[in-house]
Design a protein around this motif. Structure first.
Motif, PDB file in Angstrom:
ATOM      1  N   GLY A 559       0.749  -1.365  -0.165  1.00 43.14           N
ATOM      2  CA  GLY A 559      -0.054  -0.098   0.048  1.00 43.14           C
ATOM      3  C   GLY A 559       1.104   1.167   0.098  1.00 43.14           C
ATOM      4  O   GLY A 559       2.023   1.308  -0.417  1.00 43.14           O
ATOM      5  N   TYR A 562      -2.249   6.101   2.140  1.00 42.32           N
ATOM      6  CA  TYR A 562      -3.473   6.267   2.196  1.00 42.32           C
ATOM      7  C   TYR A 562      -4.126   4.991   1.886  1.00 42.32           C
ATOM      8  O   TYR A 562      -5.425   4.545   1.948  1.00 42.32           O
ATOM      9  CB  TYR A 562      -3.806   7.250   0.934  1.00 42.32           C
ATOM     10  CG  TYR A 562      -3.514   8.513   1.213  1.00 42.32           C
ATOM     11  CD1 TYR A 562      -3.681   9.295   2.073  1.00 42.32           C
ATOM     12  CD2 TYR A 562      -2.426   8.968   0.275  1.00 42.32           C
ATOM     13  CE1 TYR A 562      -3.210  10.645   2.432  1.00 42.32           C
ATOM     14  CE2 TYR A 562      -1.977  10.242   0.295  1.00 42.32           C
ATOM     15  CZ  TYR A 562      -2.467  10.987   1.436  1.00 42.32           C
ATOM     16  OH  TYR A 562      -1.833  12.380   1.570  1.00 42.32           O
ATOM     17  N   ALA A 563      -3.506   3.647   1.705  1.00 43.88           N
ATOM     18  CA  ALA A 563      -3.939   2.359   1.293  1.00 43.88           C
ATOM     19  C   ALA A 563      -3.170   1.600   2.217  1.00 43.88           C
ATOM     20  O   ALA A 563      -1.788   1.627   2.024  1.00 43.88           O
ATOM     21  CB  ALA A 563      -4.305   2.181  -0.072  1.00 43.88           C
ATOM     22  N   GLU A 564      -3.698   0.625   2.720  1.00 40.26           N
ATOM     23  CA  GLU A 564      -2.873  -0.239   3.556  1.00 40.26           C
ATOM     24  C   GLU A 564      -2.576  -1.455   2.625  1.00 40.26           C
ATOM     25  O   GLU A 564      -2.794  -1.753   1.564  1.00 40.26           O
ATOM     26  CB  GLU A 564      -3.713  -1.052   4.714  1.00 40.26           C
ATOM     27  CG  GLU A 564      -4.804  -1.807   4.031  1.00 40.26           C
ATOM     28  CD  GLU A 564      -6.210  -1.985   4.792  1.00 40.26           C
ATOM     29  OE1 GLU A 564      -6.205  -2.901   5.833  1.00 40.26           O
ATOM     30  OE2 GLU A 564      -6.918  -0.965   5.053  1.00 40.26           O
ATOM     31  N   ARG A 593     -10.432  -0.827  -1.349  1.00 40.26           N
ATOM     32  CA  ARG A 593      -9.650  -0.392  -0.441  1.00 40.26           C
ATOM     33  C   ARG A 593      -8.127   0.356  -1.322  1.00 40.26           C
ATOM     34  O   ARG A 593      -7.099   0.271  -0.699  1.00 40.26           O
ATOM     35  CB  ARG A 593      -8.983  -1.606   0.147  1.00 40.26           C
ATOM     36  CG  ARG A 593      -9.940  -2.205   1.216  1.00 40.26           C
ATOM     37  CD  ARG A 593      -9.843  -3.787   1.516  1.00 40.26           C
ATOM     38  NE  ARG A 593      -8.816  -3.660   2.751  1.00 40.26           N
ATOM     39  CZ  ARG A 593      -8.347  -4.677   3.364  1.00 40.26           C
ATOM     40  NH1 ARG A 593      -8.891  -5.691   2.993  1.00 40.26           N
ATOM     41  NH2 ARG A 593      -7.345  -4.519   4.371  1.00 40.26           N
ATOM     42  N   THR A 594      -8.458   0.921  -2.483  1.00 36.95           N
ATOM     43  CA  THR A 594      -7.517   1.729  -2.997  1.00 36.95           C
ATOM     44  C   THR A 594      -8.015   2.996  -2.937  1.00 36.95           C
ATOM     45  O   THR A 594      -9.168   3.180  -3.265  1.00 36.95           O
ATOM     46  CB  THR A 594      -7.358   1.268  -4.578  1.00 36.95           C
ATOM     47  OG1 THR A 594      -6.832  -0.053  -4.644  1.00 36.95           O
ATOM     48  CG2 THR A 594      -6.576   1.851  -5.412  1.00 36.95           C
ATOM     49  N   ASP A 595      -6.949   3.948  -2.741  1.00 34.18           N
ATOM     50  CA  ASP A 595      -7.358   5.371  -2.896  1.00 34.18           C
ATOM     51  C   ASP A 595      -6.443   6.161  -3.865  1.00 34.18           C
ATOM     52  O   ASP A 595      -5.388   6.275  -3.340  1.00 34.18           O
ATOM     53  CB  ASP A 595      -7.078   5.950  -1.363  1.00 34.18           C
ATOM     54  CG  ASP A 595      -7.951   7.034  -1.017  1.00 34.18           C
ATOM     55  OD1 ASP A 595      -8.484   7.576  -1.926  1.00 34.18           O
ATOM     56  OD2 ASP A 595      -8.015   7.342  -0.054  1.00 34.18           O
ATOM     57  N   THR A 604      -3.714   3.825 -10.265  1.00 35.66           N
ATOM     58  CA  THR A 604      -3.088   3.568  -9.256  1.00 35.66           C
ATOM     59  C   THR A 604      -2.218   2.218  -9.422  1.00 35.66           C
ATOM     60  O   THR A 604      -2.666   1.340 -10.044  1.00 35.66           O
ATOM     61  CB  THR A 604      -3.983   3.168  -7.844  1.00 35.66           C
ATOM     62  OG1 THR A 604      -4.651   4.274  -7.540  1.00 35.66           O
ATOM     63  CG2 THR A 604      -3.013   2.885  -6.671  1.00 35.66           C
TER      64      THR A 604
END
Length: 802
Positions: A559, A562-564, A593-595, A604
């Motif tokens: 990640g 902003y994303a784990e 779960r993507t920012d 991304t």
């Protein structure tokens, strides 16, 4: 054009409290762009904002779009004023703003999803007066590229700094990529003047007044470059535009009059680089009456800047400066046309001064005028440096082929020149045989500058045994000059996305470039590789190979802030002594779960790794020449590889993807896939007409399934008007971009070139004295058409020397 959704994001503001950030968006005549701008603001990670949309007497449908956002999101509101220009409209918006912080957005641009939160986080931490972030330039036909205006000032992240400590910040002239403390703004009473180029006087004064400032190298702002060329900053040569430039520059010069000398000089050089050059280049198209107005305008500016600033600029700028002082309209026009028409491409050709010892001069217009200083024509020794470009890096049956060009800058490369190439590392220095031939040099002329290396697999394996990265050292003797240096300058296509592969069962070679832009061969011993991928519903099923037996492993998608990290179990299977890992990645979960932080393409990129034995192992791409694509909702996924050869998972907005390109007889054929919901698209090659948003299209082809083909006669792309250019033989005639247009909503977007296609480009097609080169450009696929340089037979291969 984006439309607001029915439901607006929730805010965290308490009733009656002021918002954290006020966003001022003036608009005028931007009906085709403002929806995308406002949508990029609406979906901000920072929700506690107010958006003041200032209608500056807009004559089109822009207000309707703004009112739609105001009706559906209480954070948006419209303020109306009579048309007075961008500066006064920003002032009006500021008067209505109530936030703790203040920012400005131009209504045809975009902001990144996390840009505001990143900048406010910095200010909350440092207490600085304001913060600025990097920017990107973009449009639909050219993709995304770095912004020249922020290139120097935002190269590094710096917190709590100041222009006095880092004078390069004096080059920062835009207001829109920043967040200001409102109390700082009010303390100094900033107002934008009612002229074009209103940003620089305000931005620079804020730098001078600030206690400290924060600089972020990450992009926070996307600056649109109009296809039509009708934005303020693209109308650079109109007299009224230039007059405002000088007015703005005069304000700036006054601001730095008492500043430390390094700040003052940086500012003056910036004005000389942009504003002075804009004035002298206007002579290329100015009428006779306008020429004398321009001379007066130029004198006004150079008198304010002084000679020190001009002496920091190029010799060609200095030549135009002296012609300006002498009011030599004839030479000013000749110099402007020479530069406009590409006379400085690669630097003008240099010639040796008769009866001199190693003195070279540039073949600029103006030789023979007695008032011109001789040194403005001088070519310094450092300018006559080795120049190399790598045009292609490809695998053939006999090994790795590297095709490149080497020349001494500004000097013609003749058949009497000599070239030696050495493979160098910490373990070897070995001469590599080369085949030399005529190719096009940096001046668009046919010269004996081309060469090709063919490195067989056995040699590569021998070099790789030492595991030391290999570069290539060139020694060139040409035109009486001897130069050496490392092979660099990788051109878009196979040189920037070269394929790697196994040399033996345990040794992988990967061509790539390092941070200095040099061609590099890297070695991976017993690498972890991805060997296959397939789509099963909303899942991506991966197969990888491990270099040793395993019992427990995970696939990991790293990640960011902003994303784990995302982790998924892998099943280990031993087959014929090889360890295979099989795992399932639920793409719907990845999407949720993507920012992303890209407001234009929404791309991304996540690397794919295997976690085993407490370590993370990146996976090299060994899964063939076609990516795996899938769609989940409004997100498109591509399993592909990076420029360095590693497996990546790309997530983006839904776009058509080009997978292959070839010449089939008289036709150029491009094939790809579509995951569009309506499944009904039209593909065409498009080029925009200068100064308008009108365009010409060829090869319209409907898309009705997931696989598509667009076939166009090469002659249709090459059949454009023009005559060979004497000054710049490499001048581009037109550039075609492959577009897809939805039959449902008439929305056009550029087709994405798959990275595995990029590794097989460029593709060259010729006809009727013209040459078309198919290359990637940004995130688009383009055919650039130029006049063909007449080819001659290549020389016979010669090992080592000539």
């Amino acid at each position: 054009m984006a439309q607001p959704s029915v439901s607006a994001p929730s805010t965290v503001r308490r009733l009656g409290s002021k918002p954290r950030l006020s966003v001022v968006v003036p608009f005028y005549g931007v009906e085709n762009y403002i929806g995308d701008c406002l949508e990029s603001i609406r979906v901000q990670h920072l929700s506690d904002i107010e958006v003041i949309m200032v209608d500056d007497g807009s004559p089109d449908g822009s207000r309707s779009v703004a009112e739609a956002y105001a009706a559906q999101d209480p954070r948006f509101r419209v303020v109306t004023r009579e048309n007075g220009g961008l500066g006064p409209a920003r002032n009006t918006g500021t008067e209505h703003a109530a936030g703790e912080y203040l920012t400005f957005v131009d209504s045809d641009d975009l902001v990144t999803r996390h840009g505001f939160s990143r900048m406010i986080e910095a200010l909350d931490t440092t207490g600085s007066s304001f913060v600025g972030g990097n920017a990107r330039r973009f449009n639909n036909s050219s993709g995304v590229k770095p912004s020249w205006a922020q290139l120097h000032a935002f190269a590094r992240t710096r917190f709590a700094t100041h222009v006095f400590d880092h004078p390069v910040l004096a080059r920062d002239r835009m207001v829109w990529n920043k967040v200001y403390r409102r109390d700082f703004w009010d303390e100094f009473g900033y107002e934008f003047p009612a002229i074009r180029y209103e940003d620089y006087p305000v931005t620079l004064k804020a730098h001078l007044d600030a206690v400290t400032v924060d600089i972020l190298s990450q992009p926070v702002y996307y600056w649109r470059e109009r296809e039509s060329g009708d934005s303020i900053t693209q109308q650079v040569f109109r007299y009224d535009n230039l007059l405002d430039r000088v007015r703005s520059a005069s304000m700036v010069v006054d601001l730095v009059a008492a500043a430390p000398k390094p700040v003052r000089l940086r500012t003056h050089v910036m004005l000389a680089e942009s504003d002075f050059v804009s004035i002298v280049q206007a002579f290329a198209t100015a009428t006779e009456d306008e020429c004398y107005q321009l001379i007066d305008l130029g004198h006004e500016l150079v008198e304010r800047l002084g000679i020190d600033a001009l002496q920091q600029r190029t010799r060609y700028d200095q030549l135009q400066y002296h012609a300006m002082l002498a009011r030599d309209v004839e030479l000013l026009r000749e110099l402007a046309v020479f530069r406009r028409d590409g006379g400085l491409r690669g630097g003008a050709r240099a010639f040796k001064v008769p009866r001199s010892l190693g003195r070279y001069e540039y073949a600029y217009p103006g030789h023979g005028r007695s008032y011109l200083p001789k040194d403005v024509f001088l070519s310094p020794a450092k300018d006559l440096a080795l120049r190399t470009t790598v045009n292609a890096v490809r695998w053939e049956d006999d090994g790795l082929h590297v095709r490149a060009v080497a020349e001494v800058r500004h000097l013609p490369t003749g058949a009497d020149s000599s070239l030696r190439v050495f493979a160098v590392s910490s373990a070897i220095r070995e001469q590599v045989p080369v085949r030399r031939f005529e190719d096009v040099d940096s001046h668009g002329q046919l010269a004996y500058c081309g060469f090709e290396m063919v490195i067989d697999r056995a040699t590569l394996a021998r070099w790789g045994a030492a595991e030391a990265p290999v570069r290539f050292d060139l020694q060139l003797s040409s035109g009486g000059a001897r130069r050496n240096g490392l092979l660099r300058g990788l051109r878009p296509g196979s040189a920037t996305f070269p394929e790697g592969g196994f040399l033996t069962d345990q040794l992988w070679v990967q061509p790539s470039s390092n941070r200095s832009g040099e061609l590099l061969l890297s070695w991976h011993v017993a690498p972890w590789t991805i060997t296959a991928g397939e789509v099963d519903g909303d899942d991506l099923v991966l197969t990888a190979r491990a270099p040793r037996p395993l019992q427990v492993a995970q696939f990991v998608l790293p990640g960011n802030r902003y994303a784990e990290d995302l982790r998924y179990p892998a099943t280990c299977r031993i087959d014929g002594g090889a360890t295979h890992l099989i795992g399932r990645i639920p793409l719907s979960e990845v999407a949720a779960r993507t920012d992303d932080d890209d407001p234009f393409l929404r791309i991304t990129t996540r690397g794919i790794q295997v976690r085993a034995g407490g370590k993370h192992h990146p996976l090299l791409w060994d899964a063939g020449r076609r990516s795996v694509i899938s769609r989940v909702g409004d997100n498109q996924f591509r399993l592909t590889r990076s420029a360095a050869g590693y497996a990546n998972l790309w997530e983006s907005a839904v776009r058509l993807v080009a997978d292959s390109a070839e010449l089939d007889g008289p036709d150029l054929v491009v094939r790809g896939r579509s995951l569009a919901a309506d499944g009904d698209w039209v593909l065409s090659w498009r080029r925009y007409l200068p100064g308008t948003e009108d365009y010409v299209e060829v090869a319209a082809t409907s898309v009705t399934g997931t696989d598509w083909t667009v076939r166009v006669p090469v002659a249709d792309l090459l059949d454009v008007e023009g005559v060979p250019h004497e000054v710049d033989p490499l001048a581009s005639l037109v550039t075609w971009t492959l577009f897809s247009t939805s039959a449902e909503n008439d929305l056009s977007t550029a087709v994405l070139p798959e990275t595995l296609l990029v590794s097989r480009l460029p593709l060259v097609c010729t006809g009727d004295r013209r040459r078309g080169t198919l290359r990637p450009h940004g995130d688009t696929l383009q055919v650039d058409v130029r006049f063909d340089v007449p080819a001659t037979a290549a020389r016979a291969p010669q090992s080592g020397g000539k």
